[in-house]
Design a protein around this motif. Structure first.
Motif, PDB file in Angstrom:
ATOM      1  N   THR A  76       0.820  -1.215   0.000  1.00 19.56           N
ATOM      2  CA  THR A  76       0.000   0.000   0.000  1.00 19.56           C
ATOM      3  C   THR A  76       0.853   1.265   0.000  1.00 19.56           C
ATOM      4  O   THR A  76       0.312   2.356  -0.140  1.00 19.56           O
ATOM      5  N   ARG A  77       2.164   1.121   0.158  1.00 19.50           N
ATOM      6  CA  ARG A  77       3.073   2.276   0.147  1.00 19.50           C
ATOM      7  C   ARG A  77       3.969   2.151  -1.079  1.00 19.50           C
ATOM      8  O   ARG A  77       4.622   1.129  -1.279  1.00 19.50           O
ATOM      9  N   SER A  89       7.091  -0.540  -1.834  1.00 20.17           N
ATOM     10  CA  SER A  89       6.582  -1.556  -2.770  1.00 20.17           C
ATOM     11  C   SER A  89       7.483  -1.671  -3.985  1.00 20.17           C
ATOM     12  O   SER A  89       7.817  -2.775  -4.423  1.00 20.17           O
TER      13      SER A  89
END
Length: 106
Positions: free
Chosen positions: A27-28, A32
């Motif tokens: 989600t980052r 990621s």
């Protein structure tokens, strides 16, 4: 040279695991992207080392470096348990990696 490449692949495997944790389930963005880059680079370097090293030895060393290194960084960076039993198990993994290097024909 194959052992050096394998060592770098192992370090990248550690970075892959830490970045995956920091990506918070992908989600980052930056962690990621680093997860993908380090994971892919690690596997590519592993495959390059396999040109000269026995597959079973190289894979075991690669995963051992990744497992032990990730466990140590988990203790240092993520406040994970540093119990004597856990440290003993990490030491046994490293002993296995070193032993495989010593007995390898390449």
């Amino acid at each position: 040279m194959a052992w050096a490449i394998l060592g770098v692949a192992g370090v990248l495997e550690i970075a892959f695991a830490i970045c995956m944790k920091w990506s918070d389930g992908f989600t980052r963005l930056v962690p990621s992207a680093l997860t993908v880059a380090t994971g892919l680079s690690s596997v590519i370097l592993l495959s390059m080392s396999l040109r000269a090293l026995p597959m079973g030895t190289a894979y075991a060393v690669w995963t051992g470096i990744g497992a032990a290194g990730t466990a140590v960084l988990g203790i240092v960076l993520l406040d994970e348990s540093a119990s004597p039993t856990r440290l003993l198990c990490i030491t046994l993994i490293l002993a296995g990696v070193i032993g495989l290097r010593w007995v390898s024909e390449a």
